[in-house]
Scaffold this motif. Structure first.
Motif, PDB file in Angstrom:
ATOM      1  N   ARG A  40      -3.775   0.523  -2.755  1.00 14.70           N
ATOM      2  CA  ARG A  40      -3.287  -0.677  -2.997  1.00 14.70           C
ATOM      3  C   ARG A  40      -2.596  -0.838  -4.369  1.00 14.70           C
ATOM      4  NH1 ARG A  40      -5.869  -6.583  -1.187  1.00 14.70           N
ATOM      5  NH2 ARG A  40      -4.012  -7.997  -1.676  1.00 14.70           N
TER       6      ARG A  40
ATOM      7  N   SER B 212       0.294   5.653   0.761  1.00 12.52           N
ATOM      8  CA  SER B 212      -0.611   6.583   1.471  1.00 12.52           C
ATOM      9  C   SER B 212      -1.044   7.620   0.810  1.00 12.52           C
ATOM     10  CB  SER B 212      -0.010   7.120   2.830  1.00 12.52           C
ATOM     11  OG  SER B 212       1.227   7.909   2.725  1.00 12.52           O
TER      12      SER B 212
ATOM     13  N   ALA C 231      -4.698   7.233  -0.385  1.00 11.46           N
ATOM     14  CA  ALA C 231      -4.043   5.898  -0.191  1.00 11.46           C
ATOM     15  C   ALA C 231      -4.657   4.637  -1.147  1.00 11.46           C
ATOM     16  CB  ALA C 231      -4.204   5.357   1.336  1.00 11.46           C
TER      17      ALA C 231
ATOM     18  N   LEU D 182       0.689  -1.460  -0.059  1.00 14.15           N
ATOM     19  CA  LEU D 182      -0.012   0.095   0.134  1.00 14.15           C
ATOM     20  C   LEU D 182       0.747   1.244  -0.045  1.00 14.15           C
ATOM     21  CD1 LEU D 182      -2.550  -1.034   3.002  1.00 14.15           C
ATOM     22  CD2 LEU D 182      -2.456  -1.725   0.568  1.00 14.15           C
TER      23      LEU D 182
ATOM     24  N   ALA E 186      -5.658  -5.481   4.081  1.00 13.35           N
ATOM     25  CA  ALA E 186      -5.246  -4.438   3.188  1.00 13.35           C
ATOM     26  C   ALA E 186      -6.560  -3.397   3.158  1.00 13.35           C
ATOM     27  CB  ALA E 186      -4.993  -4.924   1.971  1.00 13.35           C
TER      28      ALA E 186
ATOM     29  N   LEU F 247      -6.421   0.448   4.680  1.00 14.08           N
ATOM     30  CA  LEU F 247      -6.736   1.270   3.390  1.00 14.08           C
ATOM     31  C   LEU F 247      -8.037   2.259   4.074  1.00 14.08           C
ATOM     32  CD1 LEU F 247      -6.703  -0.286   0.057  1.00 14.08           C
ATOM     33  CD2 LEU F 247      -5.519   1.493   0.782  1.00 14.08           C
TER      34      LEU F 247
END
Length: 345
Positions: free
Chosen positions: A309, A179, A307, A177, A291, A295
């Motif tokens: 993935r 940000s 943010a 991930l 995840a 998030l």
């Protein structure tokens, strides 16, 4: 408090060798400028070393030198950057920063008004972060042997039990991930340095990330890796993680957030935003099952609104970072060769 509140000498004067000589001039500079803006109960003790209580937990320490050019840029300056940089290094271990120290190397002839502007910015950044500057030092070098001002900050933090974050902890199957949008800081510096004009001002993302990290680790204590992609950008940070953990990383190009203005500036200048420095973004590697929860936490924070993935950790004996492109192909995202943008932080 701003520069107009300063004694007249600090509005019009400049640094001279007596300010580093250990006598009255140095004592007055420290009292009238540094101490006046950075004052806090620990600094007010008057020791050369800070004395303070430490809460339970493991200690984390970091130090960082700042030689950025120019000293003032859209979104920040060397003062706020020196605070954010060290706080973020501590935060990337999952720790809560407790205090900072600061060392100034001043060049003879540097305007005192600019120095006060930097100290005010540093004090504001420390105050907003809730982390005081508790000790410091000042040295002066002859004109021509410095570049205005260099700042070194060191910090100490405390790491709670149950948090174990390390670049060696990445494992195949984990999610990668980020940000927010990448490249903002480096392009902001370059635009100011080269007097480039864009339709809208590109601002540095310089910010203290420990508040965001605290919320992330509270939600998912088992985060494997945190890293702030500063010099060398996202690409270099991911290569460092892959080599440290003995894994590989596969990225999805379409998922990596880049502001349109930054993307356009990079195209104009022949730069790849993957390699451009950031000062207010982080990479997080976590279990794939965590995840979506992470998030949501990141996007609810002011510093994580974009943010995303962007990829996954994979098995790879060669420890490569591979980009799956928007056109269905793939390419190697290698280490940065040389230094794309010097004096960036």
């Amino acid at each position: 408090m701003n520069s107009v509140d300063a004694p007249p000498a600090y509005r019009t004067g400049s640094v001279d060798m007596t300010h580093g000589g250990g006598g009255r001039a140095m004592t007055t500079l420290i009292a009238d400028l540094f101490h006046r803006h950075l004052t806090n109960p620990i600094l007010d003790q008057g020791h050369d070393a800070a004395v303070f209580d430490v809460p339970p937990g493991r200690l984390v320490m970091s130090t960082d030198a700042h030689v950025i050019s120019p000293l003032f840029f859209p979104g920040g300056d060397i003062g706020s950057l020196s605070v954010h940089g060290t706080l973020n290094d501590i935060a990337m271990a999952g720790a809560r920063p407790l205090s900072l120290t600061a060392s100034f190397i001043l060049e003879e002839g540097f305007p005192l008004a600019d120095l006060e502007r930097i100290v005010i910015s540093m004090a504001r950044a420390a105050r907003e972060a809730g982390v005081p500057v508790v000790s410091g030092d000042t040295k002066v070098v002859e004109k021509g042997k410095g570049d205005g001002v260099f700042i070194t900050t060191a910090g100490i933090g405390v790491l709670s039990e149950g948090v174990s974050i390390s670049p060696k902890a990445a494992r195949p199957g984990q999610a990668v991930l980020v940000s927010g949008s990448i490249g903002d800081h480096g392009v902001a510096i370059l635009s100011k340095r080269e007097n480039l004009e864009f339709e809208t001002e590109i601002r540095s993302d310089s910010a203290a990330l420990h508040g965001l990290v605290a919320e992330m680790t509270a939600a998912v204590p088992g985060i494997a890796v945190l890293r702030d992609p500063t010099r060398g950008g996202l690409a270099t940070a991911l290569n460092e993680i892959a080599h440290a953990s003995g894994t590989g990383v596969v990225l999805q190009e379409e998922q990596i957030p880049v502001c349109p203005d930054v993307e356009g500036a990079c195209e104009l200048l022949g730069l790849d935003p993957l390699y451009v420095a950031n000062e207010g973004k982080l990479i997080c590697i976590c279990e794939a099952a965590d995840a979506d929860r992470l998030l949501a936490v990141m996007r609810a924070h002011p510093l994580g609104g974009r943010a995303a993935r962007i990829g996954a950790v994979v098995e790879d004996a060669d420890h490569m970072v591979i980009m799956q492109t928007a056109f269905g192909g793939s390419r190697v995202v290698d280490w940065l060769s040389g230094e794309q943008l010097p004096r960036i932080c």
